[in-house]
Design an enzyme around this catalytic site. Structure first.
Site, PDB file in Angstrom:
ATOM      1  N   HIS A  59       0.846  -1.199   0.000  1.00  0.00           N
ATOM      2  CA  HIS A  59       0.000   0.000   0.000  1.00  0.00           C
ATOM      3  C   HIS A  59       0.874   1.238   0.000  1.00  0.00           C
ATOM      4  O   HIS A  59       2.102   1.145   0.054  1.00  0.00           O
ATOM      5  CB  HIS A  59      -1.013  -0.008   1.147  1.00  0.00           C
ATOM      6  CG  HIS A  59      -0.417   0.047   2.528  1.00  0.00           C
ATOM      7  ND1 HIS A  59       0.360  -0.956   3.061  1.00  0.00           N
ATOM      8  CD2 HIS A  59      -0.505   1.004   3.495  1.00  0.00           C
ATOM      9  CE1 HIS A  59       0.722  -0.624   4.302  1.00  0.00           C
ATOM     10  NE2 HIS A  59       0.215   0.560   4.585  1.00  0.00           N
ATOM     11  N   HIS A  61       1.404   3.937   2.001  1.00  0.00           N
ATOM     12  CA  HIS A  61       1.971   4.687   3.130  1.00  0.00           C
ATOM     13  C   HIS A  61       3.491   4.796   3.021  1.00  0.00           C
ATOM     14  O   HIS A  61       4.151   3.904   2.508  1.00  0.00           O
ATOM     15  CB  HIS A  61       1.570   4.037   4.462  1.00  0.00           C
ATOM     16  CG  HIS A  61       0.142   4.308   4.829  1.00  0.00           C
ATOM     17  ND1 HIS A  61      -0.569   3.521   5.715  1.00  0.00           N
ATOM     18  CD2 HIS A  61      -0.719   5.290   4.426  1.00  0.00           C
ATOM     19  CE1 HIS A  61      -1.805   4.003   5.838  1.00  0.00           C
ATOM     20  NE2 HIS A  61      -1.910   5.065   5.078  1.00  0.00           N
ATOM     21  N   ASP A  63       5.901   4.455   5.029  1.00  0.00           N
ATOM     22  CA  ASP A  63       6.751   3.408   5.597  1.00  0.00           C
ATOM     23  C   ASP A  63       6.611   2.089   4.825  1.00  0.00           C
ATOM     24  O   ASP A  63       7.100   1.042   5.270  1.00  0.00           O
ATOM     25  CB  ASP A  63       6.456   3.201   7.095  1.00  0.00           C
ATOM     26  CG  ASP A  63       5.035   2.699   7.358  1.00  0.00           C
ATOM     27  OD1 ASP A  63       4.101   3.225   6.740  1.00  0.00           O
ATOM     28  OD2 ASP A  63       4.877   1.779   8.190  1.00  0.00           O
ATOM     29  N   HIS A  64       5.970   2.163   3.646  1.00  0.00           N
ATOM     30  CA  HIS A  64       5.848   0.981   2.776  1.00  0.00           C
ATOM     31  C   HIS A  64       6.326   1.258   1.359  1.00  0.00           C
ATOM     32  O   HIS A  64       6.807   0.346   0.684  1.00  0.00           O
ATOM     33  CB  HIS A  64       4.393   0.489   2.770  1.00  0.00           C
ATOM     34  CG  HIS A  64       3.956   0.035   4.143  1.00  0.00           C
ATOM     35  ND1 HIS A  64       3.965  -1.275   4.529  1.00  0.00           N
ATOM     36  CD2 HIS A  64       3.579   0.750   5.233  1.00  0.00           C
ATOM     37  CE1 HIS A  64       3.589  -1.356   5.801  1.00  0.00           C
ATOM     38  NE2 HIS A  64       3.353  -0.139   6.248  1.00  0.00           N
ATOM     39  N   HIS A 117      -7.443  -0.700   5.602  1.00  0.00           N
ATOM     40  CA  HIS A 117      -6.375   0.164   6.128  1.00  0.00           C
ATOM     41  C   HIS A 117      -6.140   1.314   5.144  1.00  0.00           C
ATOM     42  O   HIS A 117      -6.119   2.483   5.532  1.00  0.00           O
ATOM     43  CB  HIS A 117      -5.126  -0.675   6.327  1.00  0.00           C
ATOM     44  CG  HIS A 117      -3.932   0.092   6.795  1.00  0.00           C
ATOM     45  ND1 HIS A 117      -3.856   0.663   8.041  1.00  0.00           N
ATOM     46  CD2 HIS A 117      -2.749   0.382   6.183  1.00  0.00           C
ATOM     47  CE1 HIS A 117      -2.680   1.270   8.175  1.00  0.00           C
ATOM     48  NE2 HIS A 117      -2.000   1.124   7.058  1.00  0.00           N
ATOM     49  N   ASP A 136      -0.218  -4.174   6.223  1.00  0.00           N
ATOM     50  CA  ASP A 136      -0.896  -3.614   7.391  1.00  0.00           C
ATOM     51  C   ASP A 136      -2.369  -4.033   7.430  1.00  0.00           C
ATOM     52  O   ASP A 136      -3.203  -3.345   8.014  1.00  0.00           O
ATOM     53  CB  ASP A 136      -0.809  -2.073   7.386  1.00  0.00           C
ATOM     54  CG  ASP A 136       0.578  -1.562   7.746  1.00  0.00           C
ATOM     55  OD1 ASP A 136       1.473  -2.386   8.034  1.00  0.00           O
ATOM     56  OD2 ASP A 136       0.773  -0.330   7.711  1.00  0.00           O
ATOM     57  N   HIS A 174       4.469  -4.980  10.826  1.00  0.00           N
ATOM     58  CA  HIS A 174       4.846  -4.319  12.082  1.00  0.00           C
ATOM     59  C   HIS A 174       4.882  -5.297  13.250  1.00  0.00           C
ATOM     60  O   HIS A 174       4.113  -6.254  13.293  1.00  0.00           O
ATOM     61  CB  HIS A 174       3.850  -3.199  12.436  1.00  0.00           C
ATOM     62  CG  HIS A 174       3.870  -2.049  11.475  1.00  0.00           C
ATOM     63  ND1 HIS A 174       4.749  -1.000  11.606  1.00  0.00           N
ATOM     64  CD2 HIS A 174       3.136  -1.804  10.360  1.00  0.00           C
ATOM     65  CE1 HIS A 174       4.541  -0.129  10.628  1.00  0.00           C
ATOM     66  NE2 HIS A 174       3.572  -0.600   9.845  1.00  0.00           N
TER      67      HIS A 174
HETATM   68 FE    FE Z   1       2.781   0.485   8.131  1.00  0.00          FE
HETATM   69 ZN    ZN Z   2       0.147   1.483   6.615  1.00  0.00          ZN
END
Ligand code: FE
Ligand code: ZN
Length: 258
Positions: A59, A61, A63-64, A117, A136, A174
């Site tokens: 996805h 985000h 941090d991805h 998410h 996530d 995570h």
């Molecule tokens: Fe994440």
């Molecule tokens: Zn995320």
């Protein structure tokens, strides 16, 4: 031609992310699941002597997908990611969605849309290898926050994972397990398998060990978000006759303010 097993190299990065390198020895194909931390990914590749050929995004985000362009520029890798987020993920070459599959060397991943998410989140299930990368969407004893989706969508998304074999290894993005476990205990206090799992993860985290991967079977027994049909949970929530989606929504609502 012999079929080498799909190798999975897992490493922590940033605050609490996990990142994964996948490698097919026969062809040299090497993928990273998401790009949270470029130096950490480069170091992991170097330690293995692997050359990055693909990024598989779950996805959009940061941090991805935040390291996509830098890694693509440095390695010339191909970026695979969700069709529904192709305008929000930098550098996508191959956009995939529900029903599509992707071959990493001799290993095939089935792609599933799992909105909730984010609106276009996808997961990768390497069915023959018995492993899945769920980003996530699902965490051990938890699930992703609903930033862009409804409880109905997320429950439908999670239901897609529940039909996989119980021994399927689930790799999430995570290490949230311990805080999820404390919430799970508040929702499902009578669950002895949950209590045993909590003891195990407390011991693992005290030794700074990973609680991931988990499995479909273990999550079905211990993850309250996957158990809206459980009579004990329904009793605790005073929702004996509600539908699964409504119970799931209430569990998610409580977690958000836990
Ligand atoms: Fe994440
Ligand atoms: Zn995320």
């Amino acid at each position: 031609m012999s079929n080498s097993p799909l190798e999975v190299h897992m490493f922590p990065c940033l605050e609490d992310n996990y990142c994964y390198l996948l490698h097919d020895e026969d062809t040299g194909a090497t993928a990273v699941i998401d790009t949270p931390d470029v130096p950490a990914i480069e170091q992991a590749l170097k330690s293995r002597g692997w050359q990055l050929t693909h990024i598989l995004n779950t996805h959009h985000h940061w941090d991805h997908a935040g390291g996509n362009l830098e890694l693509k520029q440095k390695t010339g890798c191909t970026i695979v990611g969700p069709k529904a987020e192709k305008d929000r993920i930098p550098g996508i070459d191959i956009a995939v969605g529900d029903g599509d599959s992707f071959d990493l060397g001799q290993h095939t991943a089935q792609v599933f849309d799992t909105p909730g998410h984010t609106s276009g989140h996808i997961v990768y299930h390497f069915e023959k290898d018995g492993v899945a990368f769920v980003g996530d969407t699902l965490f051990s004893m938890g699930c992703g926050r609903l930033f862009e989706g409804t409880p109905e969508q997320m429950w439908h998304s999670l239901s897609k994972l529940l039909v996989w074999p119980d021994n399927t290894l689930l790799y999430c993005a995570h290490e949230y397990t311990l805080s999820n476990a404390r919430f799970a205990a508040s929702i499902d206090p009578g669950n002895t398998q949950l209590a045993a799992r909590i003891e195990e993860v407390e011991r693992l985290r005290a030794n700074r060990q990973a609680t991931i991967p988990t499995t479909v079977g273990l999550e079905k027994k211990t993850n309250p978000f996957l158990r809206p049909d459980d009579p004990g949970i329904r009793k605790l929530l005073a929702m004996p006759d509600a539908n699964d989606t409504a119970v799931f929504a209430e569990i998610r609502r409580r977690k958000d303010s836990f």
